[in-house]
Design a protein around this motif. Sequence first.
Motif, PDB file in Angstrom:
ATOM      1  N   LEU A 127      31.824  66.204  42.270  1.00  0.00           N
ATOM      2  CA  LEU A 127      32.921  66.646  41.399  1.00  0.00           C
ATOM      3  C   LEU A 127      33.861  65.519  41.007  1.00  0.00           C
ATOM      4  CD1 LEU A 127      33.879  70.144  42.769  1.00  0.00           C
ATOM      5  CD2 LEU A 127      32.418  69.541  40.859  1.00  0.00           C
ATOM      6  N   HIS A 128      33.869  64.454  41.747  1.00  0.00           N
ATOM      7  CA  HIS A 128      34.782  63.358  41.404  1.00  0.00           C
ATOM      8  C   HIS A 128      34.133  62.339  40.477  1.00  0.00           C
ATOM      9  CE1 HIS A 128      37.811  64.944  43.996  1.00  0.00           C
ATOM     10  NE2 HIS A 128      36.914  65.073  44.945  1.00  0.00           N
ATOM     11  N   SER A 129      32.898  62.012  40.758  1.00  0.00           N
ATOM     12  CA  SER A 129      32.247  60.979  39.940  1.00  0.00           C
ATOM     13  C   SER A 129      31.468  61.594  38.784  1.00  0.00           C
ATOM     14  CB  SER A 129      31.306  60.148  40.792  1.00  0.00           C
ATOM     15  OG  SER A 129      30.169  60.915  41.145  1.00  0.00           O
ATOM     16  N   GLY A 130      31.085  62.867  38.895  1.00  0.00           N
ATOM     17  CA  GLY A 130      30.247  63.478  37.867  1.00  0.00           C
ATOM     18  C   GLY A 130      28.784  63.111  38.000  1.00  0.00           C
ATOM     19  N   HIS A 131      28.454  62.276  38.962  1.00  0.00           N
ATOM     20  CA  HIS A 131      27.070  61.855  39.122  1.00  0.00           C
ATOM     21  C   HIS A 131      26.256  62.963  39.776  1.00  0.00           C
ATOM     22  CE1 HIS A 131      27.637  57.652  37.919  1.00  0.00           C
ATOM     23  NE2 HIS A 131      28.849  57.816  38.411  1.00  0.00           N
ATOM     24  N   SER A 132      25.039  63.104  39.334  1.00  0.00           N
ATOM     25  CA  SER A 132      24.168  64.148  39.838  1.00  0.00           C
ATOM     26  C   SER A 132      23.014  63.529  40.606  1.00  0.00           C
ATOM     27  CB  SER A 132      23.619  64.952  38.668  1.00  0.00           C
ATOM     28  OG  SER A 132      22.605  65.813  39.133  1.00  0.00           O
ATOM     29  N   TYR A 191      34.427  72.182  27.428  1.00  0.00           N
ATOM     30  CA  TYR A 191      34.513  71.080  28.391  1.00  0.00           C
ATOM     31  C   TYR A 191      35.511  71.463  29.477  1.00  0.00           C
ATOM     32  CZ  TYR A 191      32.404  67.555  25.227  1.00  0.00           C
ATOM     33  OH  TYR A 191      31.572  66.821  24.422  1.00  0.00           O
ATOM     34  N   TYR A 192      35.182  71.117  30.715  1.00  0.00           N
ATOM     35  CA  TYR A 192      36.113  71.304  31.827  1.00  0.00           C
ATOM     36  C   TYR A 192      36.338  69.935  32.469  1.00  0.00           C
ATOM     37  CZ  TYR A 192      38.121  72.939  36.198  1.00  0.00           C
ATOM     38  OH  TYR A 192      38.949  73.146  37.268  1.00  0.00           O
ATOM     39  N   THR A 193      37.583  69.543  32.616  1.00  0.00           N
ATOM     40  CA  THR A 193      37.878  68.223  33.171  1.00  0.00           C
ATOM     41  C   THR A 193      37.888  68.267  34.694  1.00  0.00           C
ATOM     42  OG1 THR A 193      39.176  67.688  31.219  1.00  0.00           O
ATOM     43  CG2 THR A 193      39.484  66.276  33.138  1.00  0.00           C
ATOM     44  N   LEU A 194      36.996  67.486  35.284  1.00  0.00           N
ATOM     45  CA  LEU A 194      36.876  67.431  36.748  1.00  0.00           C
ATOM     46  C   LEU A 194      37.840  66.423  37.340  1.00  0.00           C
ATOM     47  CD1 LEU A 194      32.989  67.510  36.846  1.00  0.00           C
ATOM     48  CD2 LEU A 194      34.520  69.354  37.503  1.00  0.00           C
ATOM     49  N   SER A 195      38.030  65.312  36.662  1.00  0.00           N
ATOM     50  CA  SER A 195      38.995  64.328  37.153  1.00  0.00           C
ATOM     51  C   SER A 195      39.402  63.387  36.031  1.00  0.00           C
ATOM     52  CB  SER A 195      38.428  63.546  38.337  1.00  0.00           C
ATOM     53  OG  SER A 195      37.351  62.755  37.925  1.00  0.00           O
ATOM     54  N   GLY A 196      40.560  62.780  36.213  1.00  0.00           N
ATOM     55  CA  GLY A 196      41.062  61.836  35.223  1.00  0.00           C
ATOM     56  C   GLY A 196      41.913  62.518  34.166  1.00  0.00           C
ATOM     57  N   GLU A 197      42.289  61.727  33.151  1.00  0.00           N
ATOM     58  CA  GLU A 197      43.123  62.264  32.078  1.00  0.00           C
ATOM     59  C   GLU A 197      42.834  61.521  30.784  1.00  0.00           C
ATOM     60  OE1 GLU A 197      47.367  60.931  32.306  1.00  0.00           O
ATOM     61  OE2 GLU A 197      46.711  60.125  34.234  1.00  0.00           O
ATOM     62  N   GLY A 198      43.125  62.198  29.691  1.00  0.00           N
ATOM     63  CA  GLY A 198      42.893  61.585  28.395  1.00  0.00           C
ATOM     64  C   GLY A 198      43.055  62.592  27.276  1.00  0.00           C
ATOM     65  N   THR A 242      41.674  55.993  36.090  1.00  0.00           N
ATOM     66  CA  THR A 242      40.504  56.412  36.857  1.00  0.00           C
ATOM     67  C   THR A 242      39.481  56.998  35.883  1.00  0.00           C
ATOM     68  OG1 THR A 242      41.432  58.619  37.188  1.00  0.00           O
ATOM     69  CG2 THR A 242      41.925  56.975  38.890  1.00  0.00           C
ATOM     70  N   PRO A 243      38.224  57.147  36.292  1.00  0.00           N
ATOM     71  CA  PRO A 243      37.230  57.713  35.384  1.00  0.00           C
ATOM     72  C   PRO A 243      37.640  59.119  34.896  1.00  0.00           C
ATOM     73  CG  PRO A 243      36.127  56.667  37.232  1.00  0.00           C
ATOM     74  CD  PRO A 243      37.609  56.684  37.564  1.00  0.00           C
ATOM     75  N   LEU A 244      37.399  59.373  33.627  1.00  0.00           N
ATOM     76  CA  LEU A 244      37.613  60.706  33.044  1.00  0.00           C
ATOM     77  C   LEU A 244      36.270  61.429  33.103  1.00  0.00           C
ATOM     78  CD1 LEU A 244      39.258  62.805  31.414  1.00  0.00           C
ATOM     79  CD2 LEU A 244      38.520  61.598  29.339  1.00  0.00           C
ATOM     80  N   VAL A 245      36.215  62.444  33.948  1.00  0.00           N
ATOM     81  CA  VAL A 245      34.945  63.139  34.195  1.00  0.00           C
ATOM     82  C   VAL A 245      35.046  64.566  33.690  1.00  0.00           C
ATOM     83  CG1 VAL A 245      33.224  63.765  35.929  1.00  0.00           C
ATOM     84  CG2 VAL A 245      34.655  61.733  36.282  1.00  0.00           C
ATOM     85  N   THR A 246      34.125  64.947  32.824  1.00  0.00           N
ATOM     86  CA  THR A 246      34.129  66.306  32.274  1.00  0.00           C
ATOM     87  C   THR A 246      32.755  66.942  32.437  1.00  0.00           C
ATOM     88  OG1 THR A 246      33.625  65.402  30.080  1.00  0.00           O
ATOM     89  CG2 THR A 246      35.935  65.902  30.540  1.00  0.00           C
ATOM     90  N   PHE A 247      32.773  68.254  32.553  1.00  0.00           N
ATOM     91  CA  PHE A 247      31.550  69.058  32.524  1.00  0.00           C
ATOM     92  C   PHE A 247      31.513  69.763  31.174  1.00  0.00           C
ATOM     93  CE2 PHE A 247      29.395  73.121  32.945  1.00  0.00           C
ATOM     94  CZ  PHE A 247      28.206  72.766  33.557  1.00  0.00           C
ATOM     95  N   PHE A 248      30.374  69.757  30.521  1.00  0.00           N
ATOM     96  CA  PHE A 248      30.284  70.355  29.176  1.00  0.00           C
ATOM     97  C   PHE A 248      29.143  71.369  29.105  1.00  0.00           C
ATOM     98  CE2 PHE A 248      27.795  66.398  29.159  1.00  0.00           C
ATOM     99  CZ  PHE A 248      26.559  66.856  28.732  1.00  0.00           C
ATOM    100  N   ALA A 249      29.254  72.291  28.164  1.00  0.00           N
ATOM    101  CA  ALA A 249      28.187  73.263  27.910  1.00  0.00           C
ATOM    102  C   ALA A 249      28.223  73.671  26.449  1.00  0.00           C
ATOM    103  CB  ALA A 249      28.348  74.483  28.809  1.00  0.00           C
ATOM    104  N   PHE A 250      27.049  73.716  25.826  1.00  0.00           N
ATOM    105  CA  PHE A 250      26.948  74.104  24.404  1.00  0.00           C
ATOM    106  C   PHE A 250      25.550  74.665  24.121  1.00  0.00           C
ATOM    107  CE2 PHE A 250      24.465  70.407  22.902  1.00  0.00           C
ATOM    108  CZ  PHE A 250      24.699  69.494  23.909  1.00  0.00           C
TER     109      PHE A 250
END
Length: 192
Positions: free
Chosen positions: A14-19, A101-108, A146-154
């Motif tokens: 959830l912090h890095s977005g890496h799977s 999009y849901y932001t997991l961490s960071g800002e922008g 810090t990294p801006l990490v988002t989860f997306f779905a479309f």
Amino acid sequence: MYDWNKGFTLDFDLHSGHSKGAKSTTRLLSQMRGMYMDDAAFDKLAASDDPLVYEFYELGAPNHAGDVAAGTSIVYPGKVGKEYFMTKGHFHTIEDTAEAYYTLSGEGYMLTENKAGDWVAHPISAGQMVYVPKGYAHRSINTGNTPLVTFFAFRGDAGHDYGTIEQKGFRKLVIEEGGKPVIIDNPKWEEK
Ligand code: MN
């Protein structure tokens, strides 16, 4: 790898977005030539570090209207001159399709604009969702440290049109002025 007919679960950090087990698509700065305002700053940074600006994980959803394409995007902190690191941004090939999009961490910001010229720069930060409506191009911009990490779905068959933005850019840019993000007109933007 994923069973789109029976379903599956997948762990994301959830912090890095890496799977785990998935491979990302990476975008180095040198792959974004012409997209930033300050060409001299771009050339200097691309020739020295050529930093990784962003990467994203797509799961390879079927190209089918009833499936959902989802994954994570990670925009790293940094700037080209005064302009914050960002994604290329795109319209969907099927323009009449939205994205959440849901932001997991960071800002922008999630910068959006449609072909009629309407634009919105949505501030995004951890815990917030942004809905990008149908017809709007969208670009993630990291204004934090810090990294801006988002989860997306479309929609699975929406597709990506990168070319329109590569040629024209967005009407607006987000740059740092006086230590904070400011939205300005893009001096390179032109109607084509
Ligand atoms: Mn999209």
